[in-house]
Design a protein around this motif. Structure first.
Motif: not given
Ligand code: XIL
Length: 301
Positions: A80, A87, A127, A169, A203, A234
């Motif tokens: 991941h 990030q 995302e 994801n 998630q 998640e």
């Protein structure tokens, strides 16, 4: 004794957690990690800013610590995430156009090659869709390199690692809604055109403001019916006590009812480990004691 992992295994599913390498000196943390979980996702250590802090110079030590520890404990690993708007290292977030596209491809090739053959799955793209209710793509520097950036990311990941399952994801995709339907249509299109995609990650960050949708299971099933594996990637559920415990049980029941739902990963171990610790959304309290939700997950399996 029964654990999350053994309860899930008895039904052919995995039970995972996000893990942070810097917590490995905490014996309460590692005790729970080693005992309860059969899958591990590095919480931040495989992200672009962590693995390529300066361009074309790669840094794998924290992520390797997690992978090697998991292997030594017989746990599998979900990678991941290879391509994400968040990030990113500063150098990447300031790139655009062909330079950014080439940097993304180089990043995916290097990181996926480093972990080739070692991972159960990769979150290749994270995302990429917006929350504005019209099913459009999120506007990001990666999106601005061209609408084909997602399929390029998946093809690049497959070329580097032919064994990891390649997942898309996202969050707020837990029921049938404009965002999940847009992803559904993308997956259908990829499968029709031979773009490699093996799984979709949900998630499932559940808030009290937006509880578990009643069509959660039906949404997982419609993706499974396309032929891809589905995974809860998640999971965390705001709340406490019986209400929280029941919602956790409902997630387990939904995954159990969908053959192609292969497992559930919670996004941390103790409430204090959570990225949203104020919501007390996890299965263990701050001291590492199991909560009502822990018992309800075990019983639901
Ligand atoms: C979160 C981590 O838990 C935090 O430690 C970090 O500061 C921010 O990212 N969606 C994702 C995860 O895909 O990578 C995010 O993890 C939570 C939301």
């Amino acid at each position: 004794a029964t654990t999350l992992g053994s309860a899930a295994s008895a039904k052919g599913k995995y039970f995972g957690t996000a893990a942070a390498a810097y917590k490995f000196s905490d014996s309460v943390y590692t005790g729970l990690l080693d005992r309860e979980f059969t899958m591990v996702t590095p919480e931040n250590e495989m992200k672009w800013d962590a693995t390529e802090p300066s361009q074309n110079s790669f840094s794998y030590s924290s992520a390797d610590t997690i992978v090697n520890r998991a292997k030594a404990n017989g746990q599998r690993v979900r990678g991941h995430a290879l391509a994400w708007h968040s990030q990113q290292p500063g150098w990447a977030s300031s790139l655009s156009g062909t330079a950014l596209r080439n940097a993304m491809v180089n990043h995916i090739t290097n990181v996926a090659t480093h972990y080739k053959g070692q991972l159960y799955a990769w979150d290749v793209v994270n995302e990429a869709f917006s929350d504005n209710g019209d099913g459009s793509r999120r506007s990001s520097n990666l999106q601005q390199t061209g609408n084909d950036w997602i399929e390029v990311a998946f093809k690049t990941a497959r070329a580097a690692d032919s064994t990891a399952k390649l997942c898309y994801n996202d969050y707020n995709t837990d029921g049938v809604n404009a965002k999940s339907t847009a992803i559904y249509n993308m997956v259908k299109d990829f499968l029709a055109r031979g773009v490699p995609i093996d799984c979709v990650g949900f998630q499932s960050h559940i808030n009290s403001a937006s509880p578990l949708p009643s069509d959660y299971q039906a949404n997982l099933q419609r993706f499974a019916d396309l032929g891809v594996e589905v995974q809860i990637t998640e999971l965390d559920i705001a709340g406490s006590g019986t209400t929280q415990a029941n919602t956790y049980a409902n997630v387990v029941k939904a995954c159990l009812a969908v053959t192609k739902c292969t497992g559930i990963t919670v996004w941390g171990i103790r409430d204090s480990d959570s990225w949203r610790s104020g919501d007390t959304p996890l299965l263990f309290d701050n001291s590492g004691n199991p909560k009502a939700a822990y018992n309800s997950v075990i019983s639901a399996f």
